[in-house]
Design a protein around this motif. Structure first.
Motif, PDB file in Angstrom:
ATOM      1  N   MET A  10       0.821  -1.202   0.000  1.00 10.22           N
ATOM      2  CA  MET A  10       0.000   0.000   0.000  1.00 10.22           C
ATOM      3  C   MET A  10       0.866   1.269   0.000  1.00 10.22           C
ATOM      4  SD  MET A  10      -2.861   1.537  -0.067  1.00 10.22           S
ATOM      5  CE  MET A  10      -4.403   1.105   0.621  1.00 10.22           C
ATOM      6  N   TYR A  11       1.895   1.297   0.867  1.00  8.02           N
ATOM      7  CA  TYR A  11       2.764   2.472   0.921  1.00  8.02           C
ATOM      8  C   TYR A  11       3.452   2.710  -0.418  1.00  8.02           C
ATOM      9  CZ  TYR A  11       2.432   2.519   6.025  1.00  8.02           C
ATOM     10  OH  TYR A  11       1.968   2.595   7.294  1.00  8.02           O
ATOM     11  N   GLU A  12       3.971   1.644  -1.004  1.00  5.58           N
ATOM     12  CA  GLU A  12       4.688   1.776  -2.266  1.00  5.58           C
ATOM     13  C   GLU A  12       3.792   2.349  -3.353  1.00  5.58           C
ATOM     14  OE1 GLU A  12       7.143  -0.929  -5.481  1.00  5.58           O
ATOM     15  OE2 GLU A  12       6.798  -1.730  -3.477  1.00  5.58           O
ATOM     16  N   GLN A  13       2.567   1.900  -3.418  1.00  2.43           N
ATOM     17  CA  GLN A  13       1.621   2.404  -4.415  1.00  2.43           C
ATOM     18  C   GLN A  13       1.351   3.890  -4.194  1.00  2.43           C
ATOM     19  OE1 GLN A  13      -2.144   0.344  -4.507  1.00  2.43           O
ATOM     20  NE2 GLN A  13      -3.090   1.905  -5.774  1.00  2.43           N
ATOM     21  N   LEU A  14       1.108   4.300  -2.956  1.00  2.00           N
ATOM     22  CA  LEU A  14       0.860   5.709  -2.660  1.00  2.00           C
ATOM     23  C   LEU A  14       2.087   6.572  -2.963  1.00  2.00           C
ATOM     24  CD1 LEU A  14      -1.195   5.582   0.654  1.00  2.00           C
ATOM     25  CD2 LEU A  14      -2.002   6.304  -1.600  1.00  2.00           C
ATOM     26  N   LEU A  15       3.272   6.062  -2.647  1.00  2.00           N
ATOM     27  CA  LEU A  15       4.494   6.812  -2.945  1.00  2.00           C
ATOM     28  C   LEU A  15       4.643   7.053  -4.439  1.00  2.00           C
ATOM     29  CD1 LEU A  15       6.976   5.058  -0.518  1.00  2.00           C
ATOM     30  CD2 LEU A  15       6.258   7.448  -0.423  1.00  2.00           C
ATOM     31  N   LYS A  16       4.461   6.006  -5.230  1.00  2.00           N
ATOM     32  CA  LYS A  16       4.592   6.133  -6.681  1.00  2.00           C
ATOM     33  C   LYS A  16       3.545   7.068  -7.259  1.00  2.00           C
ATOM     34  CE  LYS A  16       6.723   1.662  -7.602  1.00  2.00           C
ATOM     35  NZ  LYS A  16       6.537   0.330  -8.203  1.00  2.00           N
ATOM     36  N   GLU A  17       2.304   6.900  -6.841  1.00  2.00           N
ATOM     37  CA  GLU A  17       1.224   7.754  -7.357  1.00  2.00           C
ATOM     38  C   GLU A  17       1.461   9.213  -6.991  1.00  2.00           C
ATOM     39  OE1 GLU A  17      -2.428   6.109  -5.857  1.00  2.00           O
ATOM     40  OE2 GLU A  17      -2.321   4.367  -7.176  1.00  2.00           O
ATOM     41  N   GLY A  18       1.813   9.461  -5.739  1.00  2.00           N
ATOM     42  CA  GLY A  18       2.056  10.829  -5.292  1.00  2.00           C
ATOM     43  C   GLY A  18       3.215  11.476  -6.023  1.00  2.00           C
ATOM     44  N   PHE A  19       4.310  10.739  -6.167  1.00  2.00           N
ATOM     45  CA  PHE A  19       5.481  11.273  -6.866  1.00  2.00           C
ATOM     46  C   PHE A  19       5.139  11.583  -8.315  1.00  2.00           C
ATOM     47  CE2 PHE A  19       9.613  11.453  -8.825  1.00  2.00           C
ATOM     48  CZ  PHE A  19      10.395  12.051  -7.855  1.00  2.00           C
ATOM     49  N   ASN A  20       4.384  10.697  -8.962  1.00  2.00           N
ATOM     50  CA  ASN A  20       4.025  10.919 -10.371  1.00  2.00           C
ATOM     51  C   ASN A  20       3.110  12.117 -10.560  1.00  2.00           C
ATOM     52  OD1 ASN A  20       5.603   8.794 -11.311  1.00  2.00           O
ATOM     53  ND2 ASN A  20       3.940   7.319 -11.176  1.00  2.00           N
ATOM     54  N   VAL A  21       2.143  12.297  -9.692  1.00  2.00           N
ATOM     55  CA  VAL A  21       1.218  13.441  -9.800  1.00  2.00           C
ATOM     56  C   VAL A  21       1.986  14.756  -9.673  1.00  2.00           C
ATOM     57  CG1 VAL A  21      -0.642  14.677  -8.593  1.00  2.00           C
ATOM     58  CG2 VAL A  21      -0.870  12.235  -9.073  1.00  2.00           C
ATOM     59  N   ILE A  22       2.861  14.825  -8.670  1.00  2.00           N
ATOM     60  CA  ILE A  22       3.625  16.053  -8.454  1.00  2.00           C
ATOM     61  C   ILE A  22       4.613  16.281  -9.596  1.00  2.00           C
ATOM     62  CG2 ILE A  22       5.243  17.213  -6.900  1.00  2.00           C
ATOM     63  CD1 ILE A  22       3.877  15.518  -4.618  1.00  2.00           C
ATOM     64  N   SER A  23       5.280  15.213 -10.053  1.00  2.00           N
ATOM     65  CA  SER A  23       6.237  15.330 -11.156  1.00  2.00           C
ATOM     66  C   SER A  23       5.576  15.874 -12.414  1.00  2.00           C
ATOM     67  CB  SER A  23       6.865  13.971 -11.474  1.00  2.00           C
ATOM     68  OG  SER A  23       7.696  13.552 -10.438  1.00  2.00           O
ATOM     69  N   GLN A  24       4.404  15.363 -12.733  1.00  2.00           N
ATOM     70  CA  GLN A  24       3.695  15.811 -13.936  1.00  2.00           C
ATOM     71  C   GLN A  24       3.305  17.279 -13.833  1.00  2.00           C
ATOM     72  OE1 GLN A  24       0.469  13.048 -14.494  1.00  2.00           O
ATOM     73  NE2 GLN A  24       1.852  11.342 -14.881  1.00  2.00           N
ATOM     74  N   ALA A  25       2.839  17.696 -12.681  1.00  2.00           N
ATOM     75  CA  ALA A  25       2.447  19.102 -12.509  1.00  2.00           C
ATOM     76  C   ALA A  25       3.660  20.023 -12.639  1.00  2.00           C
ATOM     77  CB  ALA A  25       1.772  19.294 -11.153  1.00  2.00           C
ATOM     78  N   LEU A  26       4.784  19.644 -12.044  1.00  2.00           N
ATOM     79  CA  LEU A  26       5.985  20.478 -12.124  1.00  2.00           C
ATOM     80  C   LEU A  26       6.593  20.475 -13.521  1.00  2.00           C
ATOM     81  CD1 LEU A  26       7.630  19.761  -8.674  1.00  2.00           C
ATOM     82  CD2 LEU A  26       6.724  21.944  -9.494  1.00  2.00           C
ATOM     83  N   ARG A  27       6.466  19.373 -14.222  1.00  2.00           N
ATOM     84  CA  ARG A  27       6.977  19.293 -15.597  1.00  2.00           C
ATOM     85  C   ARG A  27       6.309  20.355 -16.468  1.00  2.00           C
ATOM     86  NH1 ARG A  27       5.928  13.970 -16.624  1.00  2.00           N
ATOM     87  NH2 ARG A  27       7.603  13.433 -15.206  1.00  2.00           N
ATOM     88  N   GLN A  28       5.054  20.659 -16.202  1.00  2.00           N
ATOM     89  CA  GLN A  28       4.315  21.659 -16.984  1.00  2.00           C
ATOM     90  C   GLN A  28       4.886  23.065 -16.804  1.00  2.00           C
ATOM     91  OE1 GLN A  28       0.131  21.269 -16.124  1.00  2.00           O
ATOM     92  NE2 GLN A  28       0.086  19.152 -16.784  1.00  2.00           N
ATOM     93  N   VAL A  29       5.605  23.281 -15.697  1.00  2.00           N
ATOM     94  CA  VAL A  29       6.224  24.591 -15.461  1.00  2.00           C
ATOM     95  C   VAL A  29       7.754  24.469 -15.512  1.00  2.00           C
ATOM     96  CG1 VAL A  29       4.286  25.613 -14.213  1.00  2.00           C
ATOM     97  CG2 VAL A  29       6.032  24.323 -12.949  1.00  2.00           C
ATOM     98  N   GLU A  30       8.224  23.469 -16.286  1.00  2.00           N
ATOM     99  CA  GLU A  30       9.642  23.270 -16.585  1.00  2.00           C
ATOM    100  C   GLU A  30      10.506  23.086 -15.340  1.00  2.00           C
ATOM    101  OE1 GLU A  30      10.730  26.391 -19.276  1.00  2.00           O
ATOM    102  OE2 GLU A  30       9.317  25.694 -20.793  1.00  2.00           O
ATOM    103  N   GLN A  31      10.005  22.300 -14.424  1.00  2.00           N
ATOM    104  CA  GLN A  31      10.733  21.972 -13.209  1.00  2.00           C
ATOM    105  C   GLN A  31      10.844  20.453 -13.094  1.00  2.00           C
ATOM    106  OE1 GLN A  31      11.827  24.614 -10.952  1.00  2.00           O
ATOM    107  NE2 GLN A  31      11.293  25.682 -12.832  1.00  2.00           N
TER     108      GLN A  31
END
Length: 83
Positions: A1-22
């Protein structure tokens, strides 16, 4: 469960920051349990997930040129407030 939440959370934040070139390098994830209205205990994120105070965020353009430019916590906060 933790691993799934970690991956999902990291991916959501990564995608949002990628949109602002970070680039989202890392963050502090903290979890807790709550009981929902039906009495079911659930694991949730809590406390500063993905914020500049708990994360390292690099400029994408600089990284592509071989340099690491880590935005200051206050600089990132101001940038996000303006956009």
């Amino acid at each position: 469960m933790y691993e799934q939440l970690l991956k999902e959370g990291f991916n959501v934040i990564s995608q949002a920051l990628r949109q602002v070139e970070q680039i989202f390098v890392d963050t502090k994830f903290e979890f807790g349990y709550v009981t929902d209205a039906n009495g079911v205990e659930k694991l949730i994120y809590m406390d500063e997930v993905g914020t500049p105070d708990s994360s390292r965020i690099w400029e994408s353009a600089s990284y592509q040129q071989g340099r690491i430019v880590e935005n200051s916590k206050e600089g990132v906060r101001q940038y996000l407030l303006k956009n």
